[in-house]
Design an enzyme around this catalytic site. Structure first.
Site, PDB file in Angstrom:
ATOM      1  N   TYR A  71      -2.256  -0.426  10.117  1.00 52.68           N
ATOM      2  CA  TYR A  71      -2.485  -0.957   8.766  1.00 52.68           C
ATOM      3  C   TYR A  71      -1.203  -0.827   7.935  1.00 52.68           C
ATOM      4  O   TYR A  71      -0.740  -1.791   7.330  1.00 52.68           O
ATOM      5  CB  TYR A  71      -3.633  -0.197   8.089  1.00 52.68           C
ATOM      6  CG  TYR A  71      -3.765  -0.488   6.614  1.00 52.68           C
ATOM      7  CD1 TYR A  71      -4.180  -1.741   6.170  1.00 52.68           C
ATOM      8  CD2 TYR A  71      -3.450   0.482   5.657  1.00 52.68           C
ATOM      9  CE1 TYR A  71      -4.283  -2.022   4.815  1.00 52.68           C
ATOM     10  CE2 TYR A  71      -3.553   0.215   4.300  1.00 52.68           C
ATOM     11  CZ  TYR A  71      -3.967  -1.034   3.880  1.00 52.68           C
ATOM     12  OH  TYR A  71      -4.061  -1.309   2.538  1.00 52.68           O
TER      13      TYR A  71
ATOM     14  N   SER B 217       0.836  -1.207   0.000  1.00 58.82           N
ATOM     15  CA  SER B 217       0.000   0.000   0.000  1.00 58.82           C
ATOM     16  C   SER B 217       0.868   1.253   0.000  1.00 58.82           C
ATOM     17  O   SER B 217       1.982   1.258   0.557  1.00 58.82           O
ATOM     18  CB  SER B 217      -0.855  -0.012   1.265  1.00 58.82           C
ATOM     19  OG  SER B 217      -1.391   1.255   1.519  1.00 58.82           O
TER      20      SER B 217
HETATM   21  P1  NAD Z   1     -11.528  -5.308   0.071  1.00 63.98           P
HETATM   22  O1  NAD Z   1     -11.786  -5.183   1.534  1.00 63.98           O
HETATM   23  O2  NAD Z   1     -12.628  -4.932  -0.871  1.00 63.98           O
HETATM   24  O3  NAD Z   1     -11.038  -6.754  -0.298  1.00 63.98           O
HETATM   25  C1  NAD Z   1     -10.332  -7.587   0.591  1.00 63.98           C
HETATM   26  C2  NAD Z   1     -11.050  -8.931   0.641  1.00 63.98           C
HETATM   27  O4  NAD Z   1     -10.308  -9.776   1.506  1.00 63.98           O
HETATM   28  C3  NAD Z   1     -12.467  -8.829   1.219  1.00 63.98           C
HETATM   29  O5  NAD Z   1     -13.418  -9.397   0.334  1.00 63.98           O
HETATM   30  C4  NAD Z   1     -12.403  -9.624   2.526  1.00 63.98           C
HETATM   31  O6  NAD Z   1     -13.602 -10.340   2.796  1.00 63.98           O
HETATM   32  C5  NAD Z   1     -11.207 -10.533   2.276  1.00 63.98           C
HETATM   33  N1  NAD Z   1     -10.532 -10.921   3.515  1.00 63.98           N
HETATM   34  C6  NAD Z   1     -10.150 -10.113   4.543  1.00 63.98           C
HETATM   35  N2  NAD Z   1      -9.575 -10.840   5.516  1.00 63.98           N
HETATM   36  C7  NAD Z   1      -9.582 -12.136   5.077  1.00 63.98           C
HETATM   37  C8  NAD Z   1      -9.147 -13.362   5.638  1.00 63.98           C
HETATM   38  N3  NAD Z   1      -8.590 -13.412   6.855  1.00 63.98           N
HETATM   39  N4  NAD Z   1      -9.319 -14.501   4.914  1.00 63.98           N
HETATM   40  C9  NAD Z   1      -9.899 -14.473   3.683  1.00 63.98           C
HETATM   41  N5  NAD Z   1     -10.353 -13.345   3.117  1.00 63.98           N
HETATM   42  C10 NAD Z   1     -10.190 -12.189   3.801  1.00 63.98           C
HETATM   43  O7  NAD Z   1     -10.242  -4.407  -0.220  1.00 63.98           O
HETATM   44  P2  NAD Z   1      -9.580  -3.973  -1.621  1.00 63.98           P
HETATM   45  O8  NAD Z   1      -9.743  -2.504  -1.747  1.00 63.98           O
HETATM   46  O9  NAD Z   1     -10.038  -4.874  -2.696  1.00 63.98           O
HETATM   47  O10 NAD Z   1      -8.055  -4.247  -1.284  1.00 63.98           O
HETATM   48  C11 NAD Z   1      -7.359  -5.388  -1.784  1.00 63.98           C
HETATM   49  C12 NAD Z   1      -5.945  -5.338  -1.247  1.00 63.98           C
HETATM   50  O11 NAD Z   1      -5.304  -4.136  -1.690  1.00 63.98           O
HETATM   51  C13 NAD Z   1      -5.844  -5.320   0.268  1.00 63.98           C
HETATM   52  O12 NAD Z   1      -4.692  -6.025   0.636  1.00 63.98           O
HETATM   53  C14 NAD Z   1      -5.666  -3.849   0.597  1.00 63.98           C
HETATM   54  O13 NAD Z   1      -5.017  -3.669   1.824  1.00 63.98           O
HETATM   55  C15 NAD Z   1      -4.818  -3.407  -0.567  1.00 63.98           C
HETATM   56  N6  NAD Z   1      -4.917  -1.974  -0.881  1.00 63.98           N
HETATM   57  C16 NAD Z   1      -6.075  -1.444  -1.342  1.00 63.98           C
HETATM   58  C17 NAD Z   1      -6.132  -0.085  -1.650  1.00 63.98           C
HETATM   59  C18 NAD Z   1      -7.373   0.552  -2.189  1.00 63.98           C
HETATM   60  O14 NAD Z   1      -7.350   1.780  -2.416  1.00 63.98           O
HETATM   61  N7  NAD Z   1      -8.467  -0.176  -2.428  1.00 63.98           N
HETATM   62  C19 NAD Z   1      -4.985   0.724  -1.473  1.00 63.98           C
HETATM   63  C20 NAD Z   1      -3.818   0.138  -0.983  1.00 63.98           C
HETATM   64  C21 NAD Z   1      -3.790  -1.216  -0.713  1.00 63.98           C
END
Ligand code: NAD
Length: 332
Positions: free
Chosen positions: A152, A127
């Protein structure tokens, strides 16, 4: 090619899996479908993925070591795109344990699965938050990232260190993806674009943090998917011989738009698209938040020949069109 995508019910995981399935790949999805935000949105995304015959889904928790060991042995994926995590900066102040469980223990189980089954390339979500309050703009992968502003961010930095270690010890090719505020259709209900849109349509107050002076390098989902797609087929090579003596096959890359936008400008574009003014409530910066993010994408371009390119006006417009279609008159 058999590809494991974790977090397939989530925002980015859904889009990544869909793109792979449309390209004819076999995708194994894993998600625990937790209730961090509306599980109906996750169910709907999964329903769309299930329309593809080559999609196989396991509702499983990556923090469960036995289950994950068994899944890796069964699937024996060639590539792993690991996107499951507890996301969200502010929530990490309220519920820290969710972050160590999913993002640390869960990530270790992914690394172990990769080690045991000889995965050819692990791509995992890091991130932009790892840059903390870095004052040097734009953020480069070579900048020091030792001062996370939230738990985080600390777990994401820890993931990079853990992946580096496994890459060093076992030669696992791994790429950490530093995403910058990803947005677009099917986006996350806890993120600004979604909460602002909902509040404006409902005539409710819009909380504008840091008095609108916050700067974010909003990155459109299709650009993120394109970046991942291009990187997936490649794999970092060890340099100067194989580990442990050579440099391990691990790299970290920004995936950002390189076009940062002030929150006030972002809100103005959204108001114009919705043709409705926001009821603005200006607030101070929140603990854990960083004032600015801004990605250098030179390394991504050097690796893939691709730079994110969707203008913010286009991306916001596509999100609003999706939102209005998805919620119809309900405006959830
Ligand atoms: P999101 O919350 O929509 O997707 C994450 C998914 O992981 C969810 O569906 C959740 O149910 C699942 N999950 C969480 N804990 C879990 C576990 N213990 N076992 C199985 N499944 C689990 O988030 P996103 O925006 O799609 O983010 C995806 C990745 O990208 C994450 O790692 C997030 O930290 C990272 N990220 C996202 C952004 C953003 O702007 N969206 C920015 C930086 C990093």
């Amino acid at each position: 090619m058999s590809i494991l995508v974790t977090g397939t019910a989530g925002f980015i995981g859904f889009h990544v899996a869909k793109r792979l399935l449309e390209g004819g790949e076999v995708v194994w999805g894993v998600d625990n479908c937790n209730d961090y935000y509306d599980p109906r949105l996750k169910a709907k995304r999964l329903e769309m993925l299930h329309a593809f015959e080559q999609f196989h889904f396991y509702k499983a928790d990556i923090a469960d070591q036995t289950t994950m060991d068994g899944l890796f042995r069964k699937i024996r994926p060639e590539r792993v795109i690991h996107l499951a995590a507890q996301a969200g900066v502010r929530y990490s102040l309220e519920n820290p344990h969710a972050y160590t469980t999913s993002n640390i223990a869960g990530f270790l189980h992914i690394l172990e699965g990769c080690r045991q089954t000889g995965v050819k390339h692990l791509l995992y979500a890091s991130s932009s938050s790892v840059y903390g309050g870095n004052k040097k703009l734009p953020f480069c992968e070579t900048d020091p990232v030792d001062e996370p502003n939230s738990l985080y961010a600390a777990t994401k930095k820890a993931n990079e260190l853990m992946a580096y270690t496994y890459s060093h010890l076992y030669g696992i090719p791994a790429t950490g993806l530093r995403f910058f505020t990803v947005y677009g259709p099917w986006g996350r209900p806890d993120m600004a674009l979604y909460t602002f849109t909902r509040a404006i349509l409902a005539g409710e107050p819009v909380r504008v943090f840091n008095h609108g002076k916050m700067i974010r390098d909003f990155t459109y989902i299709d650009d993120v998917v394109e970046g991942i797609h291009r990187l997936m087929g490649r794999q970092p090579e060890p340099q100067d011989g194989k580990p442990p003596h050579g440099k391990p096959p691990h790299q970290v890359l920004n995936i950002g738009n390189h076009q940062p936008v002030e929150l006030l400008q972002f809100l103005a574009i959204l108001e114009q698209k919705l043709n409705k003014p926001a009821n603005r409530h200006y607030m101070p910066i929140q603990p854990g938040d960083v004032p600015a993010t801004f990605a250098s994408v030179d390394a991504l371009y050097a690796e893939t020949g691709f730079r994110p390119q969707t203008p913010i006006e286009v991306g916001i417009s596509r999100f609003v069109d999706w939102y209005l279609h998805y919620y119809g008159d309900a405006h959830a």
